[in-house]
Design a protein around this motif. Structure first.
Motif, PDB file in Angstrom:
ATOM      1  N   GLU A 163     -10.845 -11.357  -3.612  1.00 35.11           N
ATOM      2  CA  GLU A 163      -9.621 -11.896  -3.002  1.00 35.11           C
ATOM      3  C   GLU A 163      -8.352 -11.224  -3.537  1.00 35.11           C
ATOM      4  O   GLU A 163      -7.549 -10.697  -2.744  1.00 35.11           O
ATOM      5  CB  GLU A 163      -9.579 -13.414  -3.173  1.00 35.11           C
ATOM      6  CG  GLU A 163      -8.547 -14.125  -2.309  1.00 35.11           C
ATOM      7  CD  GLU A 163      -7.171 -14.171  -2.943  1.00 35.11           C
ATOM      8  OE1 GLU A 163      -6.185 -14.390  -2.220  1.00 35.11           O
ATOM      9  OE2 GLU A 163      -7.086 -13.973  -4.179  1.00 35.11           O
TER      10      GLU A 163
ATOM     11  N   ARG B 232      -5.952  -8.565  -1.336  1.00 34.89           N
ATOM     12  CA  ARG B 232      -4.712  -9.192  -0.890  1.00 34.89           C
ATOM     13  C   ARG B 232      -3.537  -8.223  -0.954  1.00 34.89           C
ATOM     14  O   ARG B 232      -3.393  -7.463  -1.918  1.00 34.89           O
ATOM     15  CB  ARG B 232      -4.422 -10.426  -1.746  1.00 34.89           C
ATOM     16  CG  ARG B 232      -3.233 -11.247  -1.273  1.00 34.89           C
ATOM     17  CD  ARG B 232      -3.081 -12.523  -2.075  1.00 34.89           C
ATOM     18  NE  ARG B 232      -2.863 -12.249  -3.488  1.00 34.89           N
ATOM     19  CZ  ARG B 232      -3.594 -12.756  -4.477  1.00 34.89           C
ATOM     20  NH1 ARG B 232      -4.612 -13.554  -4.205  1.00 34.89           N
ATOM     21  NH2 ARG B 232      -3.312 -12.462  -5.732  1.00 34.89           N
TER      22      ARG B 232
ATOM     23  N   SER C  26       3.389 -10.566   5.141  1.00 31.11           N
ATOM     24  CA  SER C  26       2.426 -11.032   4.142  1.00 31.11           C
ATOM     25  C   SER C  26       3.177 -11.952   3.189  1.00 31.11           C
ATOM     26  O   SER C  26       4.057 -11.512   2.445  1.00 31.11           O
ATOM     27  CB  SER C  26       1.806  -9.858   3.377  1.00 31.11           C
ATOM     28  OG  SER C  26       0.706 -10.305   2.600  1.00 31.11           O
TER      29      SER C  26
ATOM     30  N   TYR D 276      -4.942  -9.488   4.042  1.00 33.92           N
ATOM     31  CA  TYR D 276      -6.011  -8.849   3.282  1.00 33.92           C
ATOM     32  C   TYR D 276      -6.403  -7.573   4.021  1.00 33.92           C
ATOM     33  O   TYR D 276      -6.690  -7.611   5.220  1.00 33.92           O
ATOM     34  CB  TYR D 276      -7.226  -9.766   3.148  1.00 33.92           C
ATOM     35  CG  TYR D 276      -6.932 -11.030   2.395  1.00 33.92           C
ATOM     36  CD1 TYR D 276      -6.991 -11.070   1.003  1.00 33.92           C
ATOM     37  CD2 TYR D 276      -6.560 -12.194   3.073  1.00 33.92           C
ATOM     38  CE1 TYR D 276      -6.701 -12.233   0.302  1.00 33.92           C
ATOM     39  CE2 TYR D 276      -6.264 -13.358   2.383  1.00 33.92           C
ATOM     40  CZ  TYR D 276      -6.332 -13.373   1.004  1.00 33.92           C
ATOM     41  OH  TYR D 276      -6.028 -14.525   0.320  1.00 33.92           O
TER      42      TYR D 276
END
Length: 284
Positions: free
Chosen positions: A12, A16, A231, A238
Motif C-alpha cells: 500500500e 500510493r 491524489s 495507487y
C-alpha cells in the motif's frame, strides 16, 4: 502459501502516490513488495480470493443493519493494461450480488447535456456494495484534455470538482481505491500485436487504440497532472506496475483486502430471538 507470507513489504505505501511522485520513474516491470515468481503470485491470488469474498460478504451483510459504508474501485489505464483482467480475476472472486460494475465510454447525447459528474453519480455503489468503475470521471480530464473536447478553463475546473466530489463520498462512507495500471509502451505494442495475431482476440482490437497510442507521451503527462491535482489523503491514487498481469491483479486484490480489513467489519446481530426461532424450527 499465505497471503501475509507472500509479501515481504506492505504494498500500500509502496504504490500510493505521495507528493513528489513521478510516473516516469515507475518501472512497469517491477513487483513492489512481492519478491516471488509468477507461480507464487498466482498462489497468493488464489489464497486471497476467499478472504476477499468473505470480507465483501460482511460488508454486504452490515448494510442490511443500516451500515452505509461501501467501497469504490476506480480503474484507469492505457489500452491493454489489464482492467478487464482485474474485473475478472480479482472482483470476480466475490458474490456478484454485492458488486456494482460500471464501464464508462464516450458520453451519450443525454450525458453531454449535464455536468460531467452527472453520469458518475448515477453509477455509485449502494451501501454494502463493491463498486467498480472501468474508466471513470478521470476520462474527463484525460482524453478530453488531450483531444481538446473541453476548454482549458473547464478542464481546470474539473480537477477541483473531482476532489470536492470524492471528499463528499468519503465523508458519506465510501472508501475509494483509485488505481492506475502502468504498462510500458513496448508492452502495449506486444499486447495489441497479440490481438491482431489471434482471430479470437480481434473483437478486442479497436483501431482507435493505435490513434491513442500515438499520443502516449501526452497521456503520461496528463496522468501526472491528475496525480498531482487529485491524489488526496482521503482518496489517494495507487500506481501499479502492470507489465506482469499477475502482479497487477495481486496488488489490486491486496489494496481491496486492506480497505475492507480497515473497516473492522462484523456480522450484524440478529434482530430476533435466536432461541425462540430455533424452538419454532424444531417444532415445525
Amino acid at each position: 502459501m499465505s497471503r501475509r507470507k507472500a509479501w515481504n513489504a506492505d504494498p500500500e505505501p509502496l504504490l500510493r502516490v505521495e507528493p513528489g511522485f513521478r510516473l516516469d520513474q515507475v518501472d512497469p516491470d517491477a513487483t513492489p513488495g512481492f519478491p516471488g515468481r509468477k507461480i507464487d503470485g498466482l498462489e497468493a491470488l488464489a489464497a486471497g480470493a476467499s478472504r476477499l469474498s468473505a470480507l465483501q460478504e460482511r460488508l454486504y451483510a452490515a448494510s442490511t443493519a443500516g451500515d452505509q459504508r461501501r467501497v469504490l474501485l476506480v480503474l484507469q489505464a492505457m489500452d491493454t493494461a489489464g482492467k478487464g483482467g482485474i474485473v475478472s480475476h480479482v472482483v470476480g472472486a466475490v458474490d456478484p450480488n454485492g458488486v456494482h460494475y460500471a464501464g464508462f465510454k464516450a458520453p451519450t447525447a443525454e450525458e453531454r447535456e449535464h455536468d460531467f459528474l452527472w453520469r458518475i453519480e448515477r453509477q455509485l455503489p449502494a451501501a454494502g456494495q463493491l463498486g467498480v468503475f472501468d474508466r471513470s470521471h478521470y476520462e474527463d480530464v484525460l482524453i478530453q484534455r488531450i483531444r481538446a473536447y473541453a476548454s482549458p478553463a473547464e478542464i481546470e475546473r474539473r480537477y477541483g470538482a473531482i476532489t470536492a466530489f470524492e471528499d463528499r463520498l468519503t465523508a458519506e462512507g465510501t472508501t475509494i481505491v483509485k488505481v492506475m495500471l502502468h504498462i510500458s509502451k513496448d508492452e502495449q505494442r506486444e499486447r495489441l500485436g497479440e490481438r491482431l495475431d489471434r482471430p479470437d482476440k480481434h473483437w478486442k482490437f479497436n483501431p482507435g487504440d493505435i490513434d491513442e497510442r500515438l499520443l502516449w507521451e501526452r497521456y503520461q503527462d496528463a496522468y501526472q497532472i491528475v496525480f498531482d491535482r487529485t491524489s488526496t489523503p482521503q482518496a489517494p491514487w495507487y500506481v501499479i506496475p502492470a507489465n506482469r498481469k499477475w502482479y497487477a491483479r495481486l496488488a489490486v486484490q491486496q489494496l481491496l483486502l486492506r480497505a475492507l480489513e480497515d473497516m473492522q467489519l462484523s456480522w450484524p446481530p440478529a434482530d430476533f430471538d435466536v432461541a425462540e426461532q430455533r424452538q419454532r424450527l424444531a417444532e415445525s
